[in-house]
Design a protein around this motif. Structure first.
Motif, PDB file in Angstrom:
ATOM      1  N   ALA A  40       0.957  -1.358  -0.019  1.00  0.00           N
ATOM      2  CA  ALA A  40      -0.004   0.081  -0.140  1.00  0.00           C
ATOM      3  C   ALA A  40       0.796   1.454   0.178  1.00  0.00           C
ATOM      4  N   GLN A  41       1.895   1.276   0.812  1.00  0.00           N
ATOM      5  CA  GLN A  41       2.788   2.390   1.002  1.00  0.00           C
ATOM      6  C   GLN A  41       3.622   2.616  -0.379  1.00  0.00           C
ATOM      7  N   GLY A  42       3.950   1.659  -0.924  1.00  0.00           N
ATOM      8  CA  GLY A  42       4.935   1.479  -2.191  1.00  0.00           C
ATOM      9  C   GLY A  42       4.153   1.962  -3.715  1.00  0.00           C
ATOM     10  N   SER A  43       2.903   1.605  -3.529  1.00  0.00           N
ATOM     11  CA  SER A  43       2.180   1.936  -4.844  1.00  0.00           C
ATOM     12  C   SER A  43       1.834   3.316  -5.217  1.00  0.00           C
ATOM     13  N   VAL A  44       1.724   3.432  -6.688  1.00  0.00           N
ATOM     14  CA  VAL A  44       1.094   4.359  -7.097  1.00  0.00           C
ATOM     15  C   VAL A  44      -0.352   4.467  -7.409  1.00  0.00           C
ATOM     16  N   ALA A  45      -1.165   5.470  -6.900  1.00  0.00           N
ATOM     17  CA  ALA A  45      -2.629   5.152  -7.338  1.00  0.00           C
ATOM     18  C   ALA A  45      -3.261   4.773  -8.622  1.00  0.00           C
ATOM     19  N   GLY A  46      -2.472   5.586  -9.547  1.00  0.00           N
ATOM     20  CA  GLY A  46      -2.974   5.480 -11.035  1.00  0.00           C
ATOM     21  C   GLY A  46      -4.412   5.814 -11.206  1.00  0.00           C
ATOM     22  N   GLU A  47      -4.883   5.135 -11.958  1.00  0.00           N
ATOM     23  CA  GLU A  47      -6.415   5.510 -12.324  1.00  0.00           C
ATOM     24  C   GLU A  47      -7.385   5.161 -11.313  1.00  0.00           C
ATOM     25  N   LEU A  48      -8.206   6.171 -10.828  1.00  0.00           N
ATOM     26  CA  LEU A  48      -8.932   5.832  -9.564  1.00  0.00           C
ATOM     27  C   LEU A  48     -10.261   5.107 -10.090  1.00  0.00           C
ATOM     28  N   ALA A  49     -10.815   4.329  -9.315  1.00  0.00           N
ATOM     29  CA  ALA A  49     -12.040   3.642  -9.903  1.00  0.00           C
ATOM     30  C   ALA A  49     -13.178   3.602  -8.931  1.00  0.00           C
ATOM     31  N   ILE A  50     -14.286   3.333  -9.047  1.00  0.00           N
ATOM     32  CA  ILE A  50     -15.503   3.507  -8.458  1.00  0.00           C
ATOM     33  C   ILE A  50     -15.775   1.737  -8.259  1.00  0.00           C
ATOM     34  N   SER A  51     -15.973   1.355  -6.953  1.00  0.00           N
ATOM     35  CA  SER A  51     -16.193   0.290  -6.654  1.00  0.00           C
ATOM     36  C   SER A  51     -17.730   0.030  -5.969  1.00  0.00           C
ATOM     37  N   THR A  52     -18.569  -1.068  -6.051  1.00  0.00           N
ATOM     38  CA  THR A  52     -19.710  -1.177  -5.473  1.00  0.00           C
ATOM     39  C   THR A  52     -19.616  -2.097  -4.200  1.00  0.00           C
ATOM     40  N   ASN A  53     -19.632  -1.701  -3.083  1.00  0.00           N
ATOM     41  CA  ASN A  53     -19.476  -2.316  -1.705  1.00  0.00           C
ATOM     42  C   ASN A  53     -20.633  -2.969  -1.214  1.00  0.00           C
ATOM     43  N   THR A  54     -20.871  -4.285  -0.998  1.00  0.00           N
ATOM     44  CA  THR A  54     -22.452  -4.619  -0.862  1.00  0.00           C
ATOM     45  C   THR A  54     -23.062  -3.803   0.531  1.00  0.00           C
ATOM     46  N   GLU A  55     -22.118  -3.302   1.409  1.00  0.00           N
ATOM     47  CA  GLU A  55     -22.664  -2.624   2.575  1.00  0.00           C
ATOM     48  C   GLU A  55     -22.466  -1.154   2.759  1.00  0.00           C
ATOM     49  N   LEU A  56     -21.373  -0.697   1.850  1.00  0.00           N
ATOM     50  CA  LEU A  56     -21.233   0.661   2.125  1.00  0.00           C
ATOM     51  C   LEU A  56     -21.596   1.479   0.589  1.00  0.00           C
ATOM     52  N   GLY A  57     -22.017   0.948  -0.326  1.00  0.00           N
ATOM     53  CA  GLY A  57     -22.318   1.410  -1.589  1.00  0.00           C
ATOM     54  C   GLY A  57     -21.230   1.519  -2.506  1.00  0.00           C
ATOM     55  N   ASN A  58     -20.942   2.941  -3.269  1.00  0.00           N
ATOM     56  CA  ASN A  58     -20.290   3.385  -4.007  1.00  0.00           C
ATOM     57  C   ASN A  58     -18.882   3.720  -3.267  1.00  0.00           C
ATOM     58  N   ILE A  59     -17.765   3.197  -3.517  1.00  0.00           N
ATOM     59  CA  ILE A  59     -16.532   3.502  -2.949  1.00  0.00           C
ATOM     60  C   ILE A  59     -15.277   3.984  -3.835  1.00  0.00           C
ATOM     61  N   LEU A  60     -14.250   4.840  -3.247  1.00  0.00           N
ATOM     62  CA  LEU A  60     -13.320   4.909  -4.129  1.00  0.00           C
ATOM     63  C   LEU A  60     -12.042   3.859  -4.031  1.00  0.00           C
ATOM     64  N   THR A  61     -11.420   3.355  -4.946  1.00  0.00           N
ATOM     65  CA  THR A  61     -10.380   2.712  -4.843  1.00  0.00           C
ATOM     66  C   THR A  61      -9.371   3.136  -5.942  1.00  0.00           C
ATOM     67  N   ASP A  62      -8.166   2.486  -5.555  1.00  0.00           N
ATOM     68  CA  ASP A  62      -7.129   2.852  -6.598  1.00  0.00           C
ATOM     69  C   ASP A  62      -6.880   1.714  -7.943  1.00  0.00           C
ATOM     70  N   ALA A  63      -5.988   1.915  -8.810  1.00  0.00           N
ATOM     71  CA  ALA A  63      -5.902   1.053  -9.764  1.00  0.00           C
ATOM     72  C   ALA A  63      -5.870  -0.412  -9.492  1.00  0.00           C
ATOM     73  N   LYS A  64      -5.333  -0.772  -8.523  1.00  0.00           N
ATOM     74  CA  LYS A  64      -5.422  -2.118  -7.908  1.00  0.00           C
ATOM     75  C   LYS A  64      -6.470  -2.634  -7.057  1.00  0.00           C
ATOM     76  N   GLY A  65      -7.471  -1.486  -7.028  1.00  0.00           N
ATOM     77  CA  GLY A  65      -8.652  -2.065  -6.277  1.00  0.00           C
ATOM     78  C   GLY A  65      -8.540  -2.113  -4.726  1.00  0.00           C
ATOM     79  N   MET A  66      -7.409  -1.222  -4.253  1.00  0.00           N
ATOM     80  CA  MET A  66      -7.418  -1.007  -2.897  1.00  0.00           C
ATOM     81  C   MET A  66      -8.327   0.260  -2.499  1.00  0.00           C
ATOM     82  N   THR A  67      -8.775   0.224  -1.301  1.00  0.00           N
ATOM     83  CA  THR A  67      -9.778   1.031  -0.936  1.00  0.00           C
ATOM     84  C   THR A  67      -9.165   2.415  -0.320  1.00  0.00           C
ATOM     85  N   LEU A  68      -9.784   3.460  -0.760  1.00  0.00           N
ATOM     86  CA  LEU A  68      -8.977   4.866  -0.159  1.00  0.00           C
ATOM     87  C   LEU A  68     -10.025   5.439   1.092  1.00  0.00           C
TER      88      LEU A  68
END
Length: 324
Positions: free
Chosen positions: A77-105
């Motif tokens: 997580a510390q060494g990665s570059v976010a790249g192109e941000l994406a929108i992920s649909t979480n079953t409990e939280l709804g739409n959340i922001l993630t980085d290009a690798k799918g890690m939650t922001l």
């Protein structure tokens, strides 16, 4: 918890506010701004220096997976570059922001968005690595005008979303994990508009229960007792005097549309903006809360605590409190 991925149009949702009495007013938040990064921004390393502030390093018990943290996960997580941000649909939280690798922001309540400022350094920034503003771009459905950057105390550039500094959580082991959600009641996944991602169940439903000891009292959707704090104010506008450690013990009731209530008085039913920037529901203009010491529906362990906390009637009155 795993999430299903999709690109979607950003939907900015707003809680309906009912200000039905002139006895109390409604505050409104302001949009924050930071230097727009567009497609890319210059930045150095993302490590922070100095002393952390209330970062709460432990894993929270809120929404998210319980994946075992690994050294690789934190380092990645510390060494990665976010790249192109994406929108992920979480079953409990709804739409959340993630980085290009799918890690939650994530975002931090002790930061500020206007002006943008990070208050997470040192050990805090090890547990919550800042998202570098370098080489960040907006994916489908993300408003690129909301993306900016802030200069941290060590001179590096950190991504902001609608002014809020963005972070990873070192204990998120896999794409889609949201184990940082609710940690210390200060850390929350970022929604695509920069707001906090919250479980829908946390902001819907109020009704009335006939308690054998207290009579008619207000409960939330989960049947948990609702309380008022004697040090709060309702006029000329609602004011909550329960913050920081108090708020952790007495979680605020998030805004609830009046259409989702049953048996609650309509007059003075409104929400307001707290001093920490969050929205809170009122009944008869008085801020309302639940109690962390209530573990099951029907519990009234918060009743009379410190001679300051009491259950609420459908009209917003104190139940069982000494006459003032």
């Amino acid at each position: 918890m795993k999430t299903s991925w999709r690109s979607a149009s950003l939907v900015a949702s707003a809680v309906g506010v009912l200000a039905l009495t002139t006895a109390c007013g409604q505050e409104s938040g302001t949009s924050a701004s930071s230097q727009n990064v567009g497609a890319t921004a210059q930045a150095g390393s993302i490590g922070g220096v100095g002393s952390g502030t209330g970062y709460t390093g432990g894993v929270g018990t809120g929404t998210g997976t319980s994946a075992s943290p690994t050294a690789e996960a934190g380092a990645g997580a510390q060494g990665s570059v976010a790249g192109e941000l994406a929108i992920s649909t979480n079953t409990e939280l709804g739409n959340i922001l993630t980085d290009a690798k799918g890690m939650t922001l994530y975002r931090f309540d002790q930061d500020t968005a206007e002006p943008p400022k990070s208050n997470c350094d040192g050990d805090c920034a090890t547990t919550w690595p800042p998202v570098s503003a370098d080489d960040v771009s907006a994916g489908d459905g993300i408003d690129k005008s909301l993306l900016g950057e802030v200069t941290r105390s060590d001179g590096t550039k950190q991504l902001t979303v609608d002014g809020w500094p963005a972070y990873y959580y070192a204990k998120d082991a896999n794409p889609g994990d949201t184990t940082g959600q609710g940690v210390g009641n200060k850390w929350f996944a970022l929604a695509p508009d920069g707001k906090k991602a919250k479980a829908e169940s946390a902001s819907t439903g109020l009704s009335v229960r006939n308690d054998p000891n207290l009579g008619q009292i207000v409960v939330d959707k989960n049947g948990m007792t609702v309380y008022r704090f004697l040090k709060d104010k309702a006029w000329p506008k609602p004011v909550s005097n329960c913050n920081d450690a108090c708020r952790e013990k007495w979680p605020v009731v998030d805004p609830v549309d009046f259409a989702d209530t049953k048996g609650i008085q309509e007059k003075g039913y409104m929400n307001f903006t707290r001093s920490d920037g969050d929205k809170q529901q009122t009944i008869n203009c008085f801020p309302i809360y639940t109690f962390s010491g209530d573990k099951a529906p029907g519990d009234i362990n918060g009743q009379g605590v410190g001679g300051q906390w009491y259950a609420v009637s459908p009209k917003g009155e104190l139940v069982g409190a000494p006459k003032q």
